[in-house]
Design an enzyme around this catalytic site. Structure first.
Site, short mmCIF file in Angstrom:
data_model
loop_
_atom_site.label_atom_id
_atom_site.label_comp_id
_atom_site.label_asym_id
_atom_site.label_seq_id
_atom_site.Cartn_x
_atom_site.Cartn_y
_atom_site.Cartn_z
N PHE A 199 0.84 -1.19 0.00
CA PHE A 199 0.00 0.00 0.00
C PHE A 199 0.88 1.24 0.00
CE2 PHE A 199 -4.49 1.23 0.84
CZ PHE A 199 -5.09 0.16 0.23
N GLN A 233 -7.50 15.00 3.42
CA GLN A 233 -6.82 14.14 2.46
C GLN A 233 -7.58 14.05 1.14
OE1 GLN A 233 -6.26 9.62 3.01
NE2 GLN A 233 -4.21 10.48 2.98
N HIS A 269 -7.84 11.75 -2.08
CA HIS A 269 -7.45 10.43 -2.60
C HIS A 269 -7.14 10.58 -4.07
CE1 HIS A 269 -7.46 6.23 -3.63
NE2 HIS A 269 -7.52 5.91 -2.36
N LEU A 274 -14.81 6.03 -5.15
CA LEU A 274 -13.44 5.63 -4.84
C LEU A 274 -12.96 4.44 -5.68
CD1 LEU A 274 -10.95 5.73 -2.90
CD2 LEU A 274 -12.19 4.15 -1.44
N GLU A 318 -6.73 2.35 -3.55
CA GLU A 318 -5.29 2.41 -3.71
C GLU A 318 -4.73 1.01 -4.00
OE1 GLU A 318 -3.43 5.19 -1.09
OE2 GLU A 318 -1.90 3.76 -0.53
N ARG A 359 -0.50 9.40 -0.40
CA ARG A 359 -1.58 9.99 -1.19
C ARG A 359 -1.39 11.46 -1.50
NH1 ARG A 359 -6.39 6.76 1.98
NH2 ARG A 359 -6.09 4.81 0.85
N HIS A 385 -11.24 12.70 0.62
CA HIS A 385 -11.40 11.30 1.01
C HIS A 385 -11.44 11.10 2.53
CE1 HIS A 385 -11.10 7.00 0.73
NE2 HIS A 385 -9.97 6.97 1.41
N ARG A 435 -2.64 10.89 6.10
CA ARG A 435 -2.82 9.50 6.54
C ARG A 435 -2.31 8.55 5.47
NH1 ARG A 435 -6.59 5.63 5.53
NH2 ARG A 435 -8.20 6.95 4.59
#
Lengths: 579, 330
Positions: A121, A235, A237, A247, A250, A281, A351, A392
């Site tokens: 990730f 954040q 995304h 969405l 990721e 991100r 996001h 994050r």
């Protein structure tokens, strides 16, 4: 008005709220009376939309991983704004949570020996994200729901919209909620309360979030004088579907997907050479916007949005079907596009909100910048413990929700059962006044459509507080929000009915959005540096000398009052953030 | 009381009637074939068939009692477009059958809507709410087909509004009719009451069971599971509790007591999970007249499911396991 008494009230029913309920019930051995209050059907909270997975060090030997490395990745990802003692709690607690979810039935993807499979990730040095296809949040929610409905001491209030928290001498002693089915107001009295109402990404229009993410708990706390922390950090995304904003996980890049511009080039090479598409991100989102601004993107005719491509065509088709079935389902159903045959149009969308209710490391809500309250906790996205700092890392949110869900559930119920104080008898009058305040919108003879205000607010935030921010834009946004607030005084609610009145509910939500948008803008204007997700054109560099601190925002007569608190730095000293 | 002991006779009965008639024909053919004889056998067969259908009829009428309310149409109104047209849009008429709780009627409200290529039915409804009539109520949340809020009837079919493309359902006629589900009680406009649906789900005790409950919370390691074991229950774990399968089910619509395909499919989901230790208790909880044996295998639930769960297969597999279990006992 009905008055209902509980030892513990949990407001919100996402992963944090339900986890808290389960651990509160278990640790009190069923002796506590617990209520879960949700404005949705409990199993439909936004946590179901989490796709990619949950982070945690499960197999240090075979994955060449350690909790220290997880902590380092998280702190570096946060652009050094995370409190490192809180990060330690997260990385220590996370593996246990993944195992717990295995015990209640989440269908994890597995390795050959029956172990839980983990995928790479963004910003994580090694694969440490456990996953159940690309519906991880959904499966966790279903498992929690099926577990919690079997408990006899836990009452579930579906579709009850909380309008205000009742504070008595600085102690939260209950709340007022409207039953959506029949518009009946109810007062809940409690000895302890946990707020777990999720984030507020819906202050933006282009967002990956559910319609419900209006930050109701955060706004209620703010209005009651509770400080909010780090609200400027929102954040974006990198990969949200154009034009809907849905969405695209990721994990699509974790499984090997490329980001490609209109010249057919994998542009991440110029922004994060070693991590490429799997940089954190904030970095990937900036890269995408930079490409679009430089004229190397595409334009969607329908929405006039610029975008680039997420390309999965080179991935094994079976792998896409097995590990990313939902992505395929979404693109097929909404765009008639098979990701194995055509690239997916994407662009950054709001996001996650790193900021939220200011809490201490145990999730206790702070009554002022440095003093913890009694009887009130916050967990999940609505709380800012600060583990995510300025940005994050993907898959750290599900671990945060479950780790602090457990901590707050266990602590809050212990407090409630030891508390000698009874329920406040004066509360009924207060509750009645609060309920009639909420309903007063029905009598207002205004001329402004609340949805118009909502849409204008969305435009303002999408334009002026997006990936790149500048002073002029932010100040314009502040003025616009103030004028929207004035106009909001003249809104009308057309639906006067008692049955399922979403018009009233949404008007109350829009009031929350205006409050939160103002705080976000005020905090953003005052942070004169670029860190993590907050990037100001005029101050393009991180400034550790002056800005290694958390922003604290409190309501005051003149609007929003700001102050600052130092960041807790332990093992990892700030260094240049390169990937 | 294990219902499957009796349910098995149901099947014997159904197969038994044609078998008896067949036997009579054989006898009539082999015996003395006088006209009177043949006639009397035909008469006997006729009476038996009549009796059998009569029993079935009584059984079904009993189920129908106290089910659906009559659907009465109230006011009809038409409105102009709520959004702007562009050269990329096409105008369609969205007719919403709004349930009015104060009159107990359905009011038909039509709006013109300029649909773009990717507009979903849900998006059009929310636009109509924002700029046409603020008082329209729709239940929705994630708008990506995973929260299960927006199940409704779109042109008479069970659909999630958020994953239904408006132009595709409008097709050549340019009209779309949206109404709430009729297999669940109604609250307002397009919103159904889910209380009884959730009760049905809960009544069959979903959730992973372990013999040692505390171990569930304290075991330091994961329970191992192979990819093959995962595949056995995974397809049934996709249920988002949208309620569309109950709306489609003819039995639910005639017998509100039938627990319905959703909760039964979840029984099978946990029953097949190698980590679950609920064992036969799980099966037996569904072994009732209004449990698995209420299912008449119409298969409409599986057709309606937007997530590809196959509840009707799950129910037949549960029935098969119950019958296997009974035959083992005897």
């Amino acid at each position: 008005m009905d008055i209902l008494d509980y030892d513990l009230i949990i407001l919100g029913s996402g992963i944090a709220g339900l986890t808290a309920a389960i651990h509160a019930y278990r640790s009190s051995k069923g002796s506590a009376k617990i209520a879960i209050i949700s404005k949705l059907h409990v199993m439909r909270s936004h946590s179901v939309a989490a796709e990619g997975g949950i982070s945690g060090v499960l197999y240090p030997e075979s994955n060449n991983d350690s909790q220290k490395l997880h902590a380092y990745d998280t702190v570096k990802g946060s652009d050094y704004l995370a409190d490192q003692d809180a990060v330690d709690v997260l990385v220590k607690g996370a593996p246990k949570e993944i195992e717990f979810f295995d015990h209640i039935g989440v269908p994890w993807n597995r390795l050959e020996q029956g172990h839980i499979s983990q995928r790479p990730f963004g910003g994580m040095s090694v694969p440490r994200t456990a996953f159940a296809a690309d519906k991880t949040g959904f499966f966790m929610m279903r498992a929690l729901y099926d577990e919690v409905i079997s408990y006899n001491g836990v009452d579930i209030f579906n579709e009850h919209f909380a309008t205000s928290i009742i504070f008595d001498k600085g102690k939260a002693s209950g709340l007022v909620a409207i039953d959506l089915a029949n518009r009946q107001a109810k007062a809940f009295r409690s000895k302890a309360m946990i707020i777990a109402t999720g984030g507020f990404s819906r202050v933006y229009g282009f967002t990956t979030n559910s319609y419900s993410n209006t930050g109701d708990g955060t706004a209620m706390a703010f209005r009651a004088g509770i400080p909010l922390k780090d609200m400027e950090f929102v954040q974006f995304h990198p990969t949200a579907l154009v034009p809907s904003g849905i969405l695209i996980t990721e994990a699509a890049r974790g499984e090997g997907g490329y980001l490609v511009n209109s010249e057919g080039k994998r542009f991440m090479e110029s922004y994060a050479k070693s991590k490429m598409e799997l940089a954190p991100r904030d970095i990937v989102s900036r890269a995408i916007i930079s490409e679009i601004k430089a004229g190397r993107g595409f334009e969607d005719k329908e929405s006039a949005m610029g975008y680039v491509y997420l390309d999965l065509r080179h991935l094994d088709k079976e792998k896409v079907d097995e590990h990313l079935p939902m992505i395929k389902e979404i693109t097929m159903k909404t765009l008639r596009l098979d990701p194995s045959e055509a690239p997916i149009p994407i662009r950054p969308a709001t996001h996650f909100t790193m900021g939220g209710i200011h809490t201490d490391i145990g999730g206790r809500v702070m009554i002022n910048p440095t003093r913890a309250s009694t009887g009130l906790w916050a967990a999940g996205e609505c709380a800012c413990v600060s583990v995510h700092g300025a940005n994050r890392l993907g898959s750290n949110s599900l671990s945060q929700c479950s780790v602090w869900g457990r901590i707050t559930g266990t602590d809050a119920v212990k407090y409630a059962l030891n508390s000698s104080s009874g329920f406040d008898s004066r509360l009924k009058k207060l509750a009645e006044r609060m309920a009639s305040q909420a309903e007063s919108f029905l009598e207002m003879k205004g001329d402004v459509n609340p949805y118009e205000i909502r849409d204008e607010l969305h435009d303002t935030m999408d334009t002026n507080l997006y990936v790149y921010r500048d002073m002029k834009g932010m100040i314009a946004a502040k003025r616009k929000i103030q004028s929207l607030r004035k106009r909001f005084m003249r809104v009308y609610v057309s639906d006067k009915g008692k049955a399922y009145n979403t018009n009233l509910k949404e008007t109350l939500e829009i009031a929350n959005l205006i409050d939160l948008a103002e705080v976000v803008t005020e905090c953003a204007i005052n942070r004169k540096e670029s860190r993590g997700s907050h990037v100001v054109i005029e101050h393009p560099k991180r400034d550790d000398k002056n800005w290694m601190k958390h922003t604290i925002a409190q309501k005051s007569i003149r609007g929003v009052k700001l102050s600052y608190l130092p960041v807790k730095v332990l093992k990892f000293q700030p260094e240049e953030r390169k990937y | 009381m294990r219902y499957s002991k009796y349910a098995i006779f149901n099947y014997v009965g159904i197969l038994g009637v044609p078998f008896l008639i067949f036997l009579m024909f054989i006898y009539a053919y082999l015996g003395s074939p006088t006209a009177v004889n043949i006639l009397s056998y035909f008469l006997l067969a006729g009476i038996m068939i009549f009796a059998a259908t009569g029993v079935k009829e009584v059984y079904l009428t009993k189920k129908l009692e106290g089910s659906k309310q009559p659907i009465i149409t109230g006011e009809t109104t038409e409105h102009n477009a709520v959004n702007k047209a562009s050269h990329d849009t096409r105008q369609v008429t969205v007719t919403i059958k709004r349930f009015n709780s104060s009159t107990n009627q359905f009011d038909n409200t039509s709006y013109k809507f300029n649909a773009a290529k990717h507009t979903t039915v849900l998006e059009s409804l929310l636009s109509i709410k924002a700029y046409g009539d603020n008082s329209l109520s729709v239940r929705c949340n994630c708008r990506m087909g995973i929260c299960g809020s927006c199940g409704m009837n779109i042109n008479g079919k069970q659909k999630l509004a958020c994953e239904t493309n408006l132009l595709e359902v409008a097709e050549d006629t340019g009209t779309v009719e949206v109404s709430p589900m009729l297999g669940h009680p109604l609250l307002k406009d397009l919103v159904n009451d889910f209380d009884s649906f959730f009760e049905k789900h809960k009544s069959l005790h979903p959730g992973l069971e372990r013999r040692n409950e505390t171990e569930k919370f304290t075991a330091p390691k994961e329970y191992k599971q192979s990819a093959e074991q995962l595949d056995k229950y995974l397809p049934y774990s996709y249920c988002i509790m949208c309620g569309l399968c109950l709306d489609a089910c003819p039995v639910v619509n005639s017998n509100p007591k039938f627990v319905g395909p959703q909760s039964l499919s979840q029984v099978y989901r946990y029953y097949m999970d190698s980590r679950d230790q609920g064992g036969k208790g799980r099966l037996f909880s569904a072994d009732t007249e209004d449990g698995v044996w209420g299912c008449e295998f119409a298969g409409s639930c599986s057709k309606a499911c937007p997530k590809g769960v196959n509840p009707s297969a799950a129910i037949q597999l549960l029935k098969a396991d119950l019958i296997k279990d009974i035959s083992k006992e005897e």
